[in-house]
Design a protein around this motif. Structure first.
Motif, mmCIF file in Angstrom:
data_model
loop_
_atom_site.group_PDB
_atom_site.id
_atom_site.type_symbol
_atom_site.label_atom_id
_atom_site.label_comp_id
_atom_site.label_asym_id
_atom_site.label_seq_id
_atom_site.Cartn_x
_atom_site.Cartn_y
_atom_site.Cartn_z
ATOM 1 N N GLY A 107 3.099 23.862 -4.080
ATOM 2 C CA GLY A 107 2.779 22.211 -3.810
ATOM 3 C C GLY A 107 1.634 21.564 -3.228
ATOM 4 N N ASN A 108 1.957 21.222 -1.970
ATOM 5 C CA ASN A 108 1.285 20.093 -1.311
ATOM 6 C C ASN A 108 0.717 19.875 0.174
ATOM 7 N N GLY A 109 1.584 20.669 0.528
ATOM 8 C CA GLY A 109 2.317 20.896 1.795
ATOM 9 C C GLY A 109 2.979 19.736 2.659
ATOM 10 N N ALA A 110 3.542 18.725 1.607
ATOM 11 C CA ALA A 110 4.583 17.717 1.632
ATOM 12 C C ALA A 110 5.652 17.817 1.020
ATOM 13 N N GLY A 111 7.174 17.363 1.460
ATOM 14 C CA GLY A 111 8.679 17.931 1.045
ATOM 15 C C GLY A 111 8.787 18.754 0.627
ATOM 16 N N GLY A 112 8.486 19.840 2.552
ATOM 17 C CA GLY A 112 8.920 20.928 1.689
ATOM 18 C C GLY A 112 8.125 22.090 0.814
ATOM 19 N N THR A 113 6.823 21.597 0.602
ATOM 20 C CA THR A 113 6.215 22.361 -0.547
ATOM 21 C C THR A 113 5.131 23.219 0.338
ATOM 22 N N THR A 114 4.362 24.322 0.023
ATOM 23 C CA THR A 114 2.764 24.471 0.320
ATOM 24 C C THR A 114 1.918 24.698 -0.119
ATOM 25 N N ASP A 115 0.914 24.250 0.393
ATOM 26 C CA ASP A 115 -0.543 25.108 -0.979
ATOM 27 C C ASP A 115 -0.939 26.118 -0.170
ATOM 28 N N VAL A 116 -2.190 26.624 -0.816
ATOM 29 C CA VAL A 116 -2.310 27.991 -0.449
ATOM 30 C C VAL A 116 -4.169 27.638 0.277
#
Length: 159
Positions: A107-116
């Motif tokens: 994802g984009n780093g929000a809501g439990g996601t990660t970016d690369v």
């Protein structure tokens, strides 16, 4: 005397434009492969998994870059992302991950996601490329009618 000053001024402007035109512009491009799950079996007790790739190509002056993946255009969220049946209102939950175990949501780093995050390889500066594996999963047990399901995601690269 007035004409000489104007000519010199024009020559300086032209030289300045030529000099700026020779400067390389930082750039990165993205190539992706579509993630296709194939046929989904509503009665199966196992997840339907697939994989794809994202390839990034950057100019030598790009030192680092960051990849993000949008929320589902259907659900408006990262978790779950949803595909919609063509010609219907039925929804199928799925997600895209950065790890083969399918535990880290891309994802984009929000809501439990990660970016690369990416970095130019060390050594002599040169244009560089990097391939990132991404993994898709449809959880089991979703009671949906037969049909073609799809969603649209946007991948963004910042450098």
């Amino acid at each position: 005397m007035g004409k000489v000053n104007q000519i010199i001024f024009l020559i300086l402007i032209v030289f300045s434009l030529i000099f700026k035109a020779g400067i390389a512009i930082s750039a990165c491009t993205i190539n992706t492969s579509s993630i296709r799950f194939g046929n989904y079996d509503s009665f199966s007790s196992t997840s339907s998994d697939t994989a794809g790739t994202v390839t990034i190509n950057c100019t030598s002056d790009v030192l680092k870059a960051n990849l993000t993946l949008s929320q589902s255009s259907t659900s408006g969220s990262f978790n779950p992302r949803q595909m919609k049946r063509s010609g219907g209102a039925d929804l199928l939950n799925y997600n895209i991950y950065t790890d083969v175990a399918r535990t880290i949501i891309f994802g984009n780093g929000a809501g439990g996601t990660t970016d690369v995050g990416l970095k130019r390889p060390t050594g002599k500066p040169a244009p560089w490329s990097q391939m990132i594996d991404i993994y898709g999963r449809i959880p089991p047990g979703q009671d949906i009618p037969v049909g073609s399901y799809s969603d649209t995601l946007t991948i963004t690269i910042d450098w």
